[in-house]
Write a protein that holds these residues in place. Structure first.
Motif, mmCIF file in Angstrom:
data_model
loop_
_atom_site.group_PDB
_atom_site.id
_atom_site.type_symbol
_atom_site.label_atom_id
_atom_site.label_comp_id
_atom_site.label_asym_id
_atom_site.label_seq_id
_atom_site.Cartn_x
_atom_site.Cartn_y
_atom_site.Cartn_z
ATOM 1 N N PRO A 7 -6.976 15.892 -1.659
ATOM 2 C CA PRO A 7 -5.512 16.161 -1.843
ATOM 3 C C PRO A 7 -4.360 15.463 -1.342
ATOM 4 N N GLY A 8 -4.801 15.203 -0.091
ATOM 5 C CA GLY A 8 -3.624 14.585 0.631
ATOM 6 C C GLY A 8 -3.170 13.528 0.156
ATOM 7 N N PHE A 9 -3.850 12.736 -0.586
ATOM 8 C CA PHE A 9 -3.417 11.421 -0.981
ATOM 9 C C PHE A 9 -2.973 11.566 -2.777
ATOM 10 N N ALA A 10 -4.045 11.479 -3.639
ATOM 11 C CA ALA A 10 -3.710 11.694 -5.087
ATOM 12 C C ALA A 10 -4.558 12.617 -5.595
ATOM 13 N N GLY A 11 -5.686 13.183 -5.118
ATOM 14 C CA GLY A 11 -6.172 14.537 -5.634
ATOM 15 C C GLY A 11 -7.284 13.835 -6.634
ATOM 16 N N SER A 12 -7.283 13.026 -7.090
ATOM 17 C CA SER A 12 -8.394 12.351 -8.107
ATOM 18 C C SER A 12 -8.425 10.902 -7.931
ATOM 19 N N MET A 14 1.374 6.454 -7.203
ATOM 20 C CA MET A 14 0.386 7.337 -7.414
ATOM 21 C C MET A 14 0.493 8.912 -7.202
ATOM 22 N N GLN A 15 1.141 9.349 -6.312
ATOM 23 C CA GLN A 15 1.398 10.516 -5.681
ATOM 24 C C GLN A 15 2.693 11.090 -6.764
ATOM 25 N N GLY A 16 3.234 10.345 -7.660
ATOM 26 C CA GLY A 16 4.196 10.765 -8.389
ATOM 27 C C GLY A 16 5.670 10.912 -7.716
ATOM 28 N N ARG A 17 5.746 10.196 -6.587
ATOM 29 C CA ARG A 17 7.023 10.248 -5.865
ATOM 30 C C ARG A 17 7.663 8.972 -6.040
ATOM 31 N N ASN A 73 9.296 2.370 -19.084
ATOM 32 C CA ASN A 73 9.807 3.158 -18.147
ATOM 33 C C ASN A 73 9.207 2.776 -16.757
ATOM 34 N N ASP A 74 9.663 3.744 -15.699
ATOM 35 C CA ASP A 74 9.225 3.194 -14.295
ATOM 36 C C ASP A 74 7.897 3.866 -13.982
ATOM 37 N N LYS A 75 7.040 4.341 -14.982
ATOM 38 C CA LYS A 75 5.605 4.794 -14.731
ATOM 39 C C LYS A 75 4.740 3.564 -14.980
ATOM 40 N N VAL A 76 5.506 2.610 -15.700
ATOM 41 C CA VAL A 76 4.501 1.565 -16.113
ATOM 42 C C VAL A 76 5.007 0.285 -15.388
ATOM 43 N N LEU A 77 3.908 -0.740 -15.104
ATOM 44 C CA LEU A 77 4.290 -2.113 -14.550
ATOM 45 C C LEU A 77 3.508 -3.073 -15.371
ATOM 46 N N TYR A 83 0.781 -1.322 -0.064
ATOM 47 C CA TYR A 83 -0.035 -0.067 -0.182
ATOM 48 C C TYR A 83 0.846 1.307 -0.088
ATOM 49 N N ASP A 84 1.778 1.542 0.750
ATOM 50 C CA ASP A 84 2.863 2.594 1.063
ATOM 51 C C ASP A 84 3.460 2.909 -0.290
#
Length: 626
Positions: A424-429, A386-389, A540-544, A379-380
């Motif tokens: 907003p504190g999680f993903a905002g969408s 999801m937050q882009g970090r 890339n590292d945005k895909v799984l 989860y973490d």
């Protein structure tokens, strides 16, 4: 034997078998239509909030001002819609009677002191009476237990198994059961309060010291700016008991679990265990052996009390439990209680909140838990992606690390403790939850859990009072706007949802229903992410990506966590997987199982297979090889 007697015997046999069939209908709900083993999906619902149609949402509002949902709001129609979402188990959160501010003295229920209750509605994790249910949830509080029994029956008729909370680590500071079965004694009733600790005391005590309520800082108080006749900064408790989170202070801090008291499980203040421990290697024994182990052992009084509580609810028809803060209770107790539950109900669903990865295997194997939260690792990590970090690169190592217990690690993206995805504190969408949900629900054989309102993008933005925005409050009377739009004045048809909310719920429905019918998701997994990171241009590292398969189904799963860009590449499937799938050199058609809009050819080459992929921002494919 006369024909009449034979007829009577046959009639009685048919009645018994009919009852047995009805009892087994729910047990069979996690078997797919082909009779094969299938994944479980848990729908967590905060019972008090589900059916509330009031939209006032006044901070710190009373039950009269903000309204409250009832057991009866879970109508046959509502439960059918939940089941049709792709759900197998429903977790009714906040059912056992906990401390509340609302006055129910006309029903023989004692008032609760606001100084040791969190919020107007109270915390569901400060249970006041384990042998009854929250009076807020009943149309007639005098018959609240009967109303809950009726809900269990409706849930079972809808094909849903029922889970409720048990909180063995602590109880409400004002615990007082008014409806104990005959011979059942309250927690602490026979405690020797002249000592800090005794193995059979239910609580720990600060002898000769009185309890004091916390000092409220920064103008804070249990009811905010609201007042209540019983709120006077005092609560009569002599001697003071230790607080639920382990604080030994007679005056706990504001952020301690001051409304609860710690249960004593036979662990002395210096850490000595005054009970038998499990022999070496006993983690490899089944629950029957664990049950037998405890039969000739003397156990602390608190152990017996909680075992009896669990069996009371099992006898009522409850199918399992979610255990709060299980790691704060000795693992030996869980062996004792869970084995007793399994002896009575072998298919009971036992889920524990454990956050320390070094304890996972002990609580599963020694404690006989069925499932634990996969919070600290999966989860973490997914949340950070999801937050882009974070990077998707970090996900496969987690799956590998947990491969020996992957089935026991329940996956979720929301629950009552966590921020809403759309906040907003999680993903905002809520849209950012789509690729994460596909990965969470398909990457292992473990159960999937969603939190009510998640499927329509609830953002938790209400300032409820004690509970603050980003998490739907569990302490206050409040409405849940996106969920209320789906509820549509208790028609439960989504009639007030926006087009975007309807589309999101459709996504969840498609995904969850696929997971509970797919044989591949109950069988083998292999990562192909790292292979493509090394060998595939544009990946890339945005895909799984990963693959799942069984003897009858082969899946390729790709998710794009990128919020802005699509990605195109020739996805590669390594040779060892092609060989495991017994695919020869040829082209195979693959089709998407979510929306059935993707159809491509998988081309087998010498040392790998390739498939051309163009995946849009936040899009996922579950590709099935035909």
């Amino acid at each position: 034997m006369s024909k009449q007697n034979i007829f009577i015997i046959m009639l009685l046999f048919s009645i018994v078998m009919g009852c047995k069939k009805e009892a087994n209908q729910v047990a069979e709900s996690t078997t797919n239509k082909k009779g094969l083993k299938s994944k479980k999906v848990v729908y967590q619902v905060f019972t008090r909030l589900f059916g509330n149609t009031n939209t006032t949402n006044k901070p710190w509002g009373t039950i009269e001002e903000n309204g409250v949902g009832k057991f009866n709001d879970f109508t046959d129609k509502a439960l059918r819609e939940i089941k049709d979402l792709g759900v197998t188990h429903i977790w009714y959160t906040g059912v056992p009677h906990h401390g509340v501010i609302t006055d129910y003295t006309e029903y023989g229920i004692s008032n609760d002191d606001p100084d040791v209750v969190k919020g107007r509605a109270g915390s569901p994790y400060a249970v006041k009476d384990y042998y009854n249910v929250n009076p807020d949830l009943a149309e007639n509080p005098q018959h609240r237990l009967e109303e809950f029994k009726a809900l269990i029956k409706r849930s079972h008729n809808a094909g849903l198994k029922v889970i409720i909370d048990i909180v063995p680590n602590h109880v409400a500071r004002n615990y007082q059961s008014l409806t104990n079965p005959k011979g059942v004694e309250d927690f602490g009733a026979s405690d020797d309060k002249s000592v800090v600790y005794h193995v059979n005391n239910n609580f720990y005590y600060n002898t000769n010291e009185a309890f004091k309520v916390p000092n409220w800082e920064h103008g804070y108080s249990p009811l905010g700016d609201e007042t209540h006749p019983l709120e006077d900064g005092e609560f009569d408790e002599v001697p003071a008991k230790w607080t639920g989170n382990g604080s030994r202070l007679s005056q706990p801090k504001m952020n301690d679990w001051y409304e609860t008291v710690k249960i004593n499980y036979g662990v002395s203040p210096d850490g000595r265990k005054d009970f038998d421990t499990l022999p070496n290697g006993f983690e490899n024994e089944d629950y029957k052996k664990h049950f037998q182990f405890w039969q000739d052992k003397t156990v602390p009084n608190s152990w017996t009390k909680f075992k009896n509580i669990a069996l009371y609810w099992i006898d009522m028809g409850v199918d399992g439990f979610r255990y709060d803060m299980a790691e704060m209770v000795p693992v030996e107790f869980w062996s004792y209680m869970n084995s007793a539950i399994k002896m009575k109900k072998p298919n009971a669903f036992l889920l524990a909140e454990v956050y320390n990865p070094t304890l996972y295997r002990a609580y599963i194997h020694k404690g006989k838990m069925d499932y634990l939260y996969d919070k600290v690792q999966l989860y973490d990590t997914i949340k950070s992606v999801m937050q882009g970090r974070g990077k998707t690169d970090h996900i496969p190592p987690i799956i590998d690390d947990l491969k020996d217990i992957e089935h026991q690690m329940l996956h979720f993206l929301e629950n009552h403790d966590e921020q809403r995805i759309a906040s907003p504190g999680f993903a905002g969408s809520a849209e950012k939850g789509k690729p994460a949900m596909v990965v969470s629900a398909t990457i292992s054989t473990s159960p999937t859990m969603i939190y009510f309102g998640q499927e329509v993008g609830e953002d938790g933005s209400e300032d409820a009072g004690f509970g603050k925005p980003s998490r739907t409050s569990i302490f206050d009377y409040i409405g849940v706007p996106a969920h209320q739009r789906w509820m549509n004045n208790k028609q439960f048809d989504g009639g007030q949802l926006t087009d975007e909310e309807k589309a999101l719920r459709d996504f969840y429905k498609r995904l969850l229903n696929f997971t509970i019918t797919s044989s591949a998701l109950t069988d083998k997994y292999e990562d192909i992410h790292w292979y493509n990171r090394k060998h595939t241009s544009g990946y890339n590292d945005k895909v799984l990506s990963f693959v799942r398969w069984s003897a009858t189904e082969k899946l390729i799963i790709i998710s794009n966590f990128d919020t802005k860009s699509s990605h195109s590449f020739n996805l590669k499937i390594p040779k060892n997987i092609i060989e495991s799938w017994n695919l020869s050199e040829a082209n195979y058609k693959v089709e998407d199982q979510l929306y059935n809009q993707f159809s491509r050819n998988l081309m087998i080459e010498e040392d790998h297979a390739t498939i051309n992929i163009n995946v849009n921002a936040l899009e996922s494919f579950i590709l099935k090889i035909k």
